[in-house]
Design a protein around this motif. Sequence first.
Motif, PDB file in Angstrom:
ATOM      1  N   UNK A 196     -70.245  43.034  58.533  1.00  0.00           N
ATOM      2  CA  UNK A 196     -71.551  42.892  57.880  1.00  0.00           C
ATOM      3  C   UNK A 196     -72.298  41.689  58.448  1.00  0.00           C
ATOM      4  N   UNK A 197     -73.537  41.915  58.860  1.00  0.00           N
ATOM      5  CA  UNK A 197     -74.385  40.854  59.401  1.00  0.00           C
ATOM      6  C   UNK A 197     -75.302  40.325  58.303  1.00  0.00           C
ATOM      7  N   UNK A 198     -75.297  39.009  58.096  1.00  0.00           N
ATOM      8  CA  UNK A 198     -76.188  38.386  57.108  1.00  0.00           C
ATOM      9  C   UNK A 198     -77.484  37.998  57.806  1.00  0.00           C
ATOM     10  N   UNK A 199     -78.597  38.453  57.236  1.00  0.00           N
ATOM     11  CA  UNK A 199     -79.921  38.171  57.800  1.00  0.00           C
ATOM     12  C   UNK A 199     -80.816  37.551  56.732  1.00  0.00           C
ATOM     13  N   UNK A 200     -81.741  36.719  57.169  1.00  0.00           N
ATOM     14  CA  UNK A 200     -82.704  36.058  56.285  1.00  0.00           C
ATOM     15  C   UNK A 200     -84.001  36.877  56.299  1.00  0.00           C
ATOM     16  N   UNK A 201     -84.348  37.468  55.148  1.00  0.00           N
ATOM     17  CA  UNK A 201     -85.527  38.340  55.075  1.00  0.00           C
ATOM     18  C   UNK A 201     -86.817  37.609  55.424  1.00  0.00           C
ATOM     19  N   UNK A 202     -86.858  36.289  55.201  1.00  0.00           N
ATOM     20  CA  UNK A 202     -88.109  35.559  55.443  1.00  0.00           C
ATOM     21  C   UNK A 202     -88.461  35.487  56.928  1.00  0.00           C
ATOM     22  N   UNK A 203     -87.509  35.818  57.802  1.00  0.00           N
ATOM     23  CA  UNK A 203     -87.797  35.784  59.246  1.00  0.00           C
ATOM     24  C   UNK A 203     -88.406  37.086  59.754  1.00  0.00           C
ATOM     25  N   UNK A 204     -88.543  38.085  58.894  1.00  0.00           N
ATOM     26  CA  UNK A 204     -89.252  39.316  59.252  1.00  0.00           C
ATOM     27  C   UNK A 204     -88.705  40.013  60.485  1.00  0.00           C
ATOM     28  N   UNK A 205     -89.599  40.284  61.442  1.00  0.00           N
ATOM     29  CA  UNK A 205     -89.205  41.031  62.639  1.00  0.00           C
ATOM     30  C   UNK A 205     -88.158  40.292  63.476  1.00  0.00           C
ATOM     31  N   UNK A 206     -88.066  38.963  63.327  1.00  0.00           N
ATOM     32  CA  UNK A 206     -86.999  38.221  64.005  1.00  0.00           C
ATOM     33  C   UNK A 206     -85.624  38.672  63.505  1.00  0.00           C
ATOM     34  N   UNK A 207     -85.559  39.063  62.240  1.00  0.00           N
ATOM     35  CA  UNK A 207     -84.298  39.562  61.680  1.00  0.00           C
ATOM     36  C   UNK A 207     -83.911  40.878  62.353  1.00  0.00           C
ATOM     37  N   UNK A 208     -84.912  41.721  62.646  1.00  0.00           N
ATOM     38  CA  UNK A 208     -84.642  42.991  63.335  1.00  0.00           C
ATOM     39  C   UNK A 208     -84.108  42.711  64.742  1.00  0.00           C
ATOM     40  N   UNK A 266     -82.636  36.215  50.592  1.00  0.00           N
ATOM     41  CA  UNK A 266     -83.962  35.611  50.367  1.00  0.00           C
ATOM     42  C   UNK A 266     -85.096  36.637  50.314  1.00  0.00           C
ATOM     43  N   UNK A 267     -84.783  37.808  49.795  1.00  0.00           N
ATOM     44  CA  UNK A 267     -85.801  38.853  49.689  1.00  0.00           C
ATOM     45  C   UNK A 267     -86.856  38.489  48.646  1.00  0.00           C
ATOM     46  N   UNK A 268     -86.493  37.571  47.752  1.00  0.00           N
ATOM     47  CA  UNK A 268     -87.417  37.176  46.687  1.00  0.00           C
ATOM     48  C   UNK A 268     -88.435  36.140  47.149  1.00  0.00           C
ATOM     49  N   UNK A 269     -88.252  35.571  48.352  1.00  0.00           N
ATOM     50  CA  UNK A 269     -89.141  34.491  48.778  1.00  0.00           C
ATOM     51  C   UNK A 269     -90.033  34.861  49.933  1.00  0.00           C
ATOM     52  N   UNK A 270     -90.318  36.137  50.108  1.00  0.00           N
ATOM     53  CA  UNK A 270     -91.050  36.540  51.297  1.00  0.00           C
ATOM     54  C   UNK A 270     -92.023  37.679  51.028  1.00  0.00           C
ATOM     55  N   UNK A 288     -85.409  43.279  41.542  1.00  0.00           N
ATOM     56  CA  UNK A 288     -85.949  43.674  42.842  1.00  0.00           C
ATOM     57  C   UNK A 288     -87.468  43.692  42.790  1.00  0.00           C
ATOM     58  N   UNK A 289     -88.003  44.237  41.705  1.00  0.00           N
ATOM     59  CA  UNK A 289     -89.458  44.318  41.553  1.00  0.00           C
ATOM     60  C   UNK A 289     -90.059  42.915  41.529  1.00  0.00           C
ATOM     61  N   UNK A 290     -89.380  42.023  40.816  1.00  0.00           N
ATOM     62  CA  UNK A 290     -89.828  40.637  40.750  1.00  0.00           C
ATOM     63  C   UNK A 290     -89.712  39.983  42.137  1.00  0.00           C
ATOM     64  N   UNK A 291     -88.581  40.244  42.807  1.00  0.00           N
ATOM     65  CA  UNK A 291     -88.340  39.670  44.126  1.00  0.00           C
ATOM     66  C   UNK A 291     -89.327  40.154  45.178  1.00  0.00           C
ATOM     67  N   UNK A 292     -89.737  41.410  45.049  1.00  0.00           N
ATOM     68  CA  UNK A 292     -90.654  41.997  46.036  1.00  0.00           C
ATOM     69  C   UNK A 292     -92.125  41.822  45.662  1.00  0.00           C
ATOM     70  N   UNK A 293     -92.378  41.074  44.584  1.00  0.00           N
ATOM     71  CA  UNK A 293     -93.765  40.899  44.120  1.00  0.00           C
ATOM     72  C   UNK A 293     -94.661  40.330  45.218  1.00  0.00           C
ATOM     73  N   UNK A 294     -94.121  39.367  45.992  1.00  0.00           N
ATOM     74  CA  UNK A 294     -94.934  38.762  47.055  1.00  0.00           C
ATOM     75  C   UNK A 294     -95.368  39.812  48.072  1.00  0.00           C
ATOM     76  N   UNK A 295     -94.421  40.644  48.478  1.00  0.00           N
ATOM     77  CA  UNK A 295     -94.744  41.688  49.450  1.00  0.00           C
ATOM     78  C   UNK A 295     -95.742  42.672  48.846  1.00  0.00           C
TER      79      UNK A 295
END
Length: 297
Positions: A220-232, A251-255, A7-14
């Motif tokens: 369960x709804x699948x959402x793409x984290x890279x879309x940000x507020x669009x996911x909300x 895709x939490x690791x790519x955003x 998770x830490x590695x995945x959230x490094x970009x953020x």
Amino acid sequence: MGFFDKLKQGLAKTREAVFGNLFSSAEKIDDAFFDELEEGLILADVGMETTEELLEELRNACKREHINTRPEAKQKLISIVADHMRPERPFAAENGKAVLLIVGVNGVGKTTSIGKLAHVYKQSGRAPMLAAADTFRAAAAEQLAEWAERAGVPMVRHQEGSDPAAVVFDSVASYKAKNCDLLIVDTAGRLHNKQHLMDELSKIGRVISRELPDTPCEVLLVLDATTGQNAVAQARAFKDSVPLSGVILTKLDGTAKGGVVIAIANELRVPVRFVGVGEKQDDLQRFDPDEFAAALF
């Protein structure tokens, strides 16, 4: 590598792009700190409403607990954020037999997430079965079959264009016969405003409740984290149309928009149940609010 490290590695970009050295400085907490933090939270796609709530809670806590340094404020913020993401009720699939009905628009990683879910539960000693009820998308069943084989779990499918509710009916019969304890149903990628797809989902729901009346069903709804507020926005629209009970965030690791997790949990009161932090089969992980908050900051 454990979940926290992934998770830490995945959230490094953020973490690096948005918060930088905000918390490492030995400077005292002042208005400039809160201004920077506000900007960072918004850039991380936490959203204005949730950002304002978090900042107000942090300001009050700093006054009440005499917190003066940025590292201390960080620890308090981690605690506040984790509390905002804590589910209000347990997840049925962790406590016995359950049906997981997986929904979402095309392209968010729905079928892949289902395959990874099957792997997660098979590895923990459960007996999952997959139902290929996405009969519209060409090759959807083939893709799911590959994941089923990889995870070593049974799957029920019909021909392309078949009635999805019929697939679910046969899947339930097979689920009972094989004595499985988790039925994971893939559904056609849909937009919340496509009425015939929503009607189809209702029909599937009726089959499940009729054939498995004592088995809880989680949607369960699948959402793409890279879309940000669009996911909300997507989650809000789906929640208005179906009895949504949880979210899988891929895709939490790519955003650099990892803060969207907080917005979904806080604004919609829909718990995040799983997060995807990579491409491998075991990179879909059960969501832990404390570990997520610590990894984000």
